[in-house]
Design a protein around this motif. Structure first.
Motif, PDB file in Angstrom:
ATOM      1  N   MET A 260       0.813  -1.220   0.000  1.00  0.00           N
ATOM      2  CA  MET A 260       0.000   0.000   0.000  1.00  0.00           C
ATOM      3  C   MET A 260       0.844   1.267   0.000  1.00  0.00           C
ATOM      4  SD  MET A 260      -3.062  -0.943  -0.309  1.00  0.00           S
ATOM      5  CE  MET A 260      -3.948   0.555   0.087  1.00  0.00           C
ATOM      6  N   LEU A 261       2.154   1.132  -0.078  1.00  0.00           N
ATOM      7  CA  LEU A 261       3.035   2.289   0.000  1.00  0.00           C
ATOM      8  C   LEU A 261       2.761   3.309  -1.101  1.00  0.00           C
ATOM      9  CD1 LEU A 261       5.326   3.316   1.743  1.00  0.00           C
ATOM     10  CD2 LEU A 261       6.920   2.188   0.212  1.00  0.00           C
ATOM     11  N   LYS A 262       2.646   2.856  -2.328  1.00  0.00           N
ATOM     12  CA  LYS A 262       2.377   3.786  -3.437  1.00  0.00           C
ATOM     13  C   LYS A 262       1.003   4.426  -3.306  1.00  0.00           C
ATOM     14  CE  LYS A 262       5.522   1.986  -6.863  1.00  0.00           C
ATOM     15  NZ  LYS A 262       5.715   1.471  -8.199  1.00  0.00           N
ATOM     16  N   GLU A 263       0.040   3.667  -2.844  1.00  0.00           N
ATOM     17  CA  GLU A 263      -1.301   4.217  -2.631  1.00  0.00           C
ATOM     18  C   GLU A 263      -1.273   5.300  -1.551  1.00  0.00           C
ATOM     19  OE1 GLU A 263      -5.153   5.283  -2.731  1.00  0.00           O
ATOM     20  OE2 GLU A 263      -4.072   4.132  -4.232  1.00  0.00           O
ATOM     21  N   ALA A 264      -0.502   5.070  -0.505  1.00  0.00           N
ATOM     22  CA  ALA A 264      -0.376   6.065   0.560  1.00  0.00           C
ATOM     23  C   ALA A 264       0.232   7.359   0.015  1.00  0.00           C
ATOM     24  CB  ALA A 264       0.470   5.518   1.701  1.00  0.00           C
ATOM     25  N   ALA A 265       1.248   7.233  -0.823  1.00  0.00           N
ATOM     26  CA  ALA A 265       1.873   8.422  -1.421  1.00  0.00           C
ATOM     27  C   ALA A 265       0.894   9.148  -2.339  1.00  0.00           C
ATOM     28  CB  ALA A 265       3.137   8.032  -2.174  1.00  0.00           C
ATOM     29  N   ARG A 266       0.128   8.396  -3.122  1.00  0.00           N
ATOM     30  CA  ARG A 266      -0.858   9.013  -4.016  1.00  0.00           C
ATOM     31  C   ARG A 266      -1.961   9.708  -3.233  1.00  0.00           C
ATOM     32  NH1 ARG A 266       0.083   4.504  -7.583  1.00  0.00           N
ATOM     33  NH2 ARG A 266      -1.411   3.260  -6.459  1.00  0.00           N
ATOM     34  N   ALA A 267      -2.306   9.172  -2.066  1.00  0.00           N
ATOM     35  CA  ALA A 267      -3.406   9.719  -1.273  1.00  0.00           C
ATOM     36  C   ALA A 267      -3.026  11.001  -0.538  1.00  0.00           C
ATOM     37  CB  ALA A 267      -3.881   8.677  -0.264  1.00  0.00           C
ATOM     38  N   CYS A 268      -1.746  11.286  -0.429  1.00  0.00           N
ATOM     39  CA  CYS A 268      -1.322  12.491   0.282  1.00  0.00           C
ATOM     40  C   CYS A 268      -1.819  13.722  -0.480  1.00  0.00           C
ATOM     41  CB  CYS A 268       0.199  12.538   0.412  1.00  0.00           C
ATOM     42  SG  CYS A 268       0.778  14.021   1.264  1.00  0.00           S
ATOM     43  N   PRO A 269      -2.656  14.549   0.152  1.00  0.00           N
ATOM     44  CA  PRO A 269      -3.232  15.688  -0.572  1.00  0.00           C
ATOM     45  C   PRO A 269      -2.226  16.775  -0.944  1.00  0.00           C
ATOM     46  CG  PRO A 269      -3.859  15.775   1.734  1.00  0.00           C
ATOM     47  CD  PRO A 269      -3.152  14.465   1.519  1.00  0.00           C
ATOM     48  N   VAL A 270      -1.046  16.759  -0.318  1.00  0.00           N
ATOM     49  CA  VAL A 270      -0.048  17.794  -0.613  1.00  0.00           C
ATOM     50  C   VAL A 270       1.250  17.214  -1.183  1.00  0.00           C
ATOM     51  CG1 VAL A 270      -0.966  19.491   1.000  1.00  0.00           C
ATOM     52  CG2 VAL A 270       0.736  17.821   1.796  1.00  0.00           C
ATOM     53  N   GLN A 271       1.219  15.922  -1.545  1.00  0.00           N
ATOM     54  CA  GLN A 271       2.372  15.271  -2.178  1.00  0.00           C
ATOM     55  C   GLN A 271       3.644  15.389  -1.329  1.00  0.00           C
ATOM     56  OE1 GLN A 271       1.709  13.977  -5.711  1.00  0.00           O
ATOM     57  NE2 GLN A 271      -0.167  14.085  -4.552  1.00  0.00           N
ATOM     58  N   ALA A 272       3.515  15.170  -0.014  1.00  0.00           N
ATOM     59  CA  ALA A 272       4.635  15.323   0.911  1.00  0.00           C
ATOM     60  C   ALA A 272       5.503  14.072   1.018  1.00  0.00           C
ATOM     61  CB  ALA A 272       4.127  15.701   2.294  1.00  0.00           C
ATOM     62  N   ILE A 273       5.075  12.956   0.414  1.00  0.00           N
ATOM     63  CA  ILE A 273       5.782  11.687   0.568  1.00  0.00           C
ATOM     64  C   ILE A 273       6.688  11.409  -0.616  1.00  0.00           C
ATOM     65  CG2 ILE A 273       5.480   9.182   0.790  1.00  0.00           C
ATOM     66  CD1 ILE A 273       2.730   9.827   2.088  1.00  0.00           C
ATOM     67  N   THR A 274       7.930  11.023  -0.298  1.00  0.00           N
ATOM     68  CA  THR A 274       8.878  10.588  -1.317  1.00  0.00           C
ATOM     69  C   THR A 274       9.140   9.107  -1.093  1.00  0.00           C
ATOM     70  OG1 THR A 274       9.946  12.752  -1.379  1.00  0.00           O
ATOM     71  CG2 THR A 274      11.195  10.907  -2.269  1.00  0.00           C
ATOM     72  N   LEU A 275       9.083   8.339  -2.175  1.00  0.00           N
ATOM     73  CA  LEU A 275       9.303   6.902  -2.106  1.00  0.00           C
ATOM     74  C   LEU A 275      10.672   6.550  -2.673  1.00  0.00           C
ATOM     75  CD1 LEU A 275       5.825   5.642  -3.333  1.00  0.00           C
ATOM     76  CD2 LEU A 275       6.617   5.989  -0.984  1.00  0.00           C
ATOM     77  N   PRO A 276      11.208   5.383  -2.285  1.00  0.00           N
ATOM     78  CA  PRO A 276      12.490   4.959  -2.858  1.00  0.00           C
ATOM     79  C   PRO A 276      12.413   4.928  -4.383  1.00  0.00           C
ATOM     80  CG  PRO A 276      11.880   3.539  -1.037  1.00  0.00           C
ATOM     81  CD  PRO A 276      10.697   4.428  -1.325  1.00  0.00           C
ATOM     82  N   GLY A 277      13.445   5.435  -5.016  1.00  0.00           N
ATOM     83  CA  GLY A 277      13.503   5.440  -6.477  1.00  0.00           C
ATOM     84  C   GLY A 277      12.877   6.658  -7.117  1.00  0.00           C
ATOM     85  N   GLU A 278      12.315   7.538  -6.321  1.00  0.00           N
ATOM     86  CA  GLU A 278      11.679   8.748  -6.892  1.00  0.00           C
ATOM     87  C   GLU A 278      12.571   9.947  -6.764  1.00  0.00           C
ATOM     88  OE1 GLU A 278       7.844   9.346  -5.158  1.00  0.00           O
ATOM     89  OE2 GLU A 278       6.976   7.750  -6.312  1.00  0.00           O
TER      90      GLU A 278
END
Length: 66
Positions: free
Chosen positions: A48-66
């Motif tokens: 669910m990691l990518k879904e959690a990042a997509r759900a962030c309303p302000v795009q505050a999450i950075t995932l590995p490889g991004e």
């Protein structure tokens, strides 16, 4: 490119969408802002990691490889 999950604390508004979608990786601090659970900076293989990042309303999450 990042090699770990992170939350930009200057951008996070405390919506808790990350913790709701991937509670094994994210939690909230005492003020309600998102944070990565210590030891889970690699994402822990959470599906669910990518879904959690997509759900962030302000795009505050950075995932590995991004």
């Amino acid at each position: 490119m990042s090699d770990r999950v992170s939350i930009d604390t200057d951008v996070c508004i405390g919506s808790s969408q990350c913790a709701l979608r991937a509670p094994a990786v994210f939690t909230s601090d005492d003020d309600g802002f998102g944070m990565v659970i210590p030891g889970q900076e690699d994402g822990g293989g959470d599906p669910m990691l990518k879904e959690a990042a997509r759900a962030c309303p302000v795009q505050a999450i950075t995932l590995p490889g991004e």
